[in-house]
Design a protein around this motif. Structure first.
Motif, short mmCIF file in Angstrom:
data_model
loop_
_atom_site.label_atom_id
_atom_site.label_comp_id
_atom_site.label_asym_id
_atom_site.label_seq_id
_atom_site.Cartn_x
_atom_site.Cartn_y
_atom_site.Cartn_z
N CYS A 98 0.85 -1.18 0.00
CA CYS A 98 0.00 0.00 0.00
C CYS A 98 0.89 1.23 0.00
O CYS A 98 1.66 1.45 0.94
N SER A 146 0.76 5.06 0.26
CA SER A 146 -0.28 5.99 0.72
C SER A 146 0.36 7.25 1.27
O SER A 146 1.59 7.36 1.36
N LEU A 156 -2.93 0.57 -3.92
CA LEU A 156 -2.86 -0.70 -3.21
C LEU A 156 -2.73 -1.81 -4.25
O LEU A 156 -3.48 -1.82 -5.23
N TRP A 216 -7.02 -2.40 3.07
CA TRP A 216 -5.65 -2.77 3.46
C TRP A 216 -5.49 -2.69 4.98
O TRP A 216 -4.89 -3.58 5.60
#
Lengths: 395, 348
Positions: free
Chosen positions: B9, B11, B204, B300
């Motif tokens: 992931c 982010s 993701l 996630w």
């Protein structure tokens, strides 16, 4: 597993605003490719396109019977084709609105037909146009979701020029796995400065009517349109008029180049091969291929090469993009309608403007409309990013 | 439905390559931007030409291919693909009055570019799909994976999502009323609900299969619906809970996509009201920001909670740390697109 039946069809393209009008144009070899009259671009008068000769305002009035909401041209094309498909299938409003109905749309342009509005909103030059929620790919699908109140699975696919072919197979798979009982599937794209300039920058737009599979082809013509199919399970389709069954589909990535297909046509070869496997038939069973056939140097040669590898000598084939132009995300669905019409009426539609075969394959497409017995039709759609999809429709 | 194995992931928070959610990265000007990692897996020549959304997605995907060099298919959910390049190309069209343009941005802008680039770099000729259904693009990509695993029971698929913030789509969504007019920090996102939220982005990627062994989570059920009506939403949820045997035994944790937008509070309150008082509730939009595929961050986070057995303190809205066996994720995009995702521990 239950077979997937097509029980309704709707289409709007440069060669007609209904299934019947489209068929008449195909039979009478009337191309819809002409100089632009409605879409305002610097290329009007220079690059012919498959333009639908109806203004968005007129489409809006026709669809809403009064000044309607602000919907992009792509959304209007979706509604026009989906309305016809829904009427044609005889589905009730309640059936349509049910949680058992899926809607799978496809588009590569979505709301980006509105160049100036996006420009103003993206640069915050204004307080916002009425279209700020309409630019994405899903917007046109969402317009149809709202119109019919569909509560089942609703999705939008963008795999470039194979988008609506993937929307059709996605809907069929939802039904096969029990995630939907019926599905409204298809796609739409309208002409856009975005695509006209993009394809022009890639140097693949022809200044003449396109000549798919011709030795001297000079590129593609862009087009616009939409088509939708109603898919139902065999049990539910009993007693209804059934146009055809969707018997096979295959999806492969060519994994060669962002905007061209490998010389051996590996992705096209695999998508055709896997579609045949899914349908449980042999290459020799295919009676007609509605080819991707864009009229570009790269596509027609590699598609021909892939057909040669799979079929040796291919069955009759043609590219109806010589009628409609390349309608991008809509082309898979538009050509699905033509493939199904071919099965229904036992007839083959031609490729226009063809003169001389490509020397490497020497393949000649169907040059004139003719009656012929047809059991299985293959329809190819290949896109940027190497996204290749093949559908097979059977009687 | 399927098992989740490895995932990456990328982010706005510290989630890749290592995870440290309790070090909250703060938003700036109502945006939570990804802190991009060094993409050591992407060949430099290709990396230079990649749009940001494409490289975030490919950057999250490529390390997963070490475990499965040839997945049986690749499915990406992205509402906007490379929106930055898209508008860059539109800018050129306007600036040069449709003159001779360079096609670079046009080719990078197509929304199937992330999935296509993964196929291209890894020479993967299998199934390849891109779902662009706005606030449900990620969930519908998951649905595709669920079906693919029914069709190929021993298959392994690479699936995920990506969306990016560019100034352009931020402006468009701001004009559409999605974001706060006043600057708000993500730390205070939930303190004073008002109209609008903050923007975010991220990617993701994960590998999924039917194999329980080595999995971090099991996707037990998935339901989406389009409706502006919270009564219909609750009916859908009740039906969902019933078919999953969750009417008597509620899930251990509800993760919601609450985003501080007062207009959406009625949906989140309605959903929360259906569960007993003792159930723990967590949220994540102050970590991810709001974007079309933000629910993937919640997904996630749920897999992380199942794996580690602990909710990051910063995500906990109410309740306490307990044993988490089943987690329900509810997300809402613009009051119209809703999803319920049920995740459980891979065993039992």
């Amino acid at each position: 597993m239950s077979r997937i039946m097509i029980t309704g069809m709707g289409i709007i393209s440069a060669i007609g605003t209904s299934v019947e009008e489209n068929r008449q144009s195909l039979i009478n070899e009337r191309s819809g490719i002409s100089q632009l009259e409605y879409y305002p671009t610097a290329y009007a008068g220079r690059l012919p396109c498959g333009e639908i000769k109806i203004s968005s305002a007129t489409l809006n009035e026709k669809l809403f019977a009064q000044p309607g909401p602000t919907i992009t041209r792509t959304g209007l094309l979706v509604l026009h084709a989906a309305d016809e498909a829904v009427r044609d299938s005889g589905l009730s409003n309640a059936q349509l609105a049910s949680t058992e109905t899926a809607l799978i749309g496809a588009s590569t342009v979505g709301g980006m037909c509105l160049t100036d509005e996006i420009f103003h909103d993206a640069h915050a030059h204004s307080l916002g146009t009425p279209y700020t929620s309409s630019y994405d790919y899903a917007s046109a699908t969402l317009v149809a979701q709202k119109r019919y109140g569909i509560l089942g699975e609703v999705s939008t696919i963008n795999t470039a020029c194979s988008s609506s072919a993937n929307a059709i197979s996605f809907g069929a798979r939802l039904i096969s796995h029990g995630f939907a009982r019926r599905a409204l599937v298809g796609g739409a794209d309208s002409l856009a400065k975005f695509t006209i300039n993009g394809f022009h920058a890639l140097n693949i737009l022809s200044d003449k009517r396109c000549a798919p599979f011709d030795r001297d082809r000079s590129g593609l013509n862009l087009g616009e349109g939409a088509a939708f199919l109603v898919l139902e399970k065999e049990e539910d389709a009993k007693g209804k008029r059934i146009y055809a069954t969707l018997s096979g589909f295959g999806n492969s990535n060519d994994a060669f180049h962002p905007s061209s297909i490998s010389p051996e046509g590996e992705g096209p070869y695999l998508s055709m091969k896997w579609a045949l496997e899914k349908a449980g038939i042999n290459p020799g069973d295919i009676n007609y291929i509605n080819a991707h056939g864009t009229g570009t140097e790269n596509n027609d040669e590699t598609e021909g090469r892939a057909m040669q590898r799979l079929f040796g000598s291919p069955p009759p084939f043609a590219s109806t993009k010589s009628f409609t132009g390349h309608t991008l995300g809509a082309s898979g669905a538009i050509e699905a309608v033509y493939s199904i019409l071919s099965l229904m009426h036992q007839e083959l539609y031609p490729s226009l403007q063809f003169k001389n075969p490509i020397p490497e394959t020497k393949f000649k497409p169907v040059k004139h409309y003719r009656k012929q017995s047809v059991q299985h039709v293959m329809s190819n759609s290949f896109g940027f990013g190497g996204n290749c999809t093949t559908l097979i429709f059977s009687k | 439905m399927l098992y989740v194995h490895n995932s990456n992931c990328i982010s706005p928070q510290q989630t890749f390559p290592d995870t440290a959610l309790d070090l909250l990265n703060e938003s700036r000007d109502n945006q939570l931007l990804v802190k991009e990692p060094v993409y050591s897996n992407i060949p430099p020549g290709i990396l230079r030409r990649m749009a940001r959304a494409v490289r975030m997605c490919v950057g999250a995907a490529l390390p997963l291919l070490k475990g499965i060099p040839e997945p049986d298919g690749i499915v990406i959910g992205t509402a906007n693909g490379g929106i930055e390049d898209c508008i860059k190309f539109l800018n050129q069209i306007i600036e040069y009055k449709e003159g001779l343009l360079s096609p670079g941005s046009f080719v990078q802008s197509t929304s199937n570019a992330p999935a296509a680039q993964i196929s291209l770099i890894s020479k993967n000729k299998n199934y390849n799909n891109t779902v662009t259904h706005r606030g449900l693009a990620f969930e519908n990509a998951l649905m595709d994976a669920v079906m693919l695993l029914k069709e190929k029971k021993d298959g392994c698929f690479l699936i995920g999502s990506v969306d990016e913030i560019s100034d352009y789509n931020f402006n468009i969504d701001l004009l559409a009323g999605s974001f706060r007019k006043e600057i708000v920090s993500n730390r205070q996102l939930f303190d004073h609900p008002a109209i609008g939220t903050i923007g975010g982005e991220g990617a993701l990627m994960m590998t999924v299969s039917n194999a329980q062994e080595g999995a971090v989570a099991r996707l037990e059920d998935l339901q989406t619906i389009h409706t502006p009506d919270e009564t219909l939403l609750l009916e859908t949820l009740k039906h969902f809970l019933l078919r999953n045997g969750l009417t008597q035994n509620a899930p251990d944790l509800l993760i919601t996509g609450e985003n501080g937008d007062i207009r959406l509070q009625k949906f989140y309150q309605a959903v929360e009201s259906l569960f007993p008082e003792h159930i723990s509730i967590a949220r994540f939009k102050h970590l991810s920001g709001e974007y079309c595929t933000a629910s993937s961050f919640g997904f996630w986070m749920a897999t992380e909670i199942l794996r580690k057995g602990k909710i990051p303190d910063i995500a906990l809205k109410k309740g306490k740390q307990t044993e988490f066996r089943k987690i329900l994720l509810y997300n809402n995009y613009r009051g119209m697109q809703h999803s319920f995702v049920l995740l459980g521990k891979p065993v039992g």
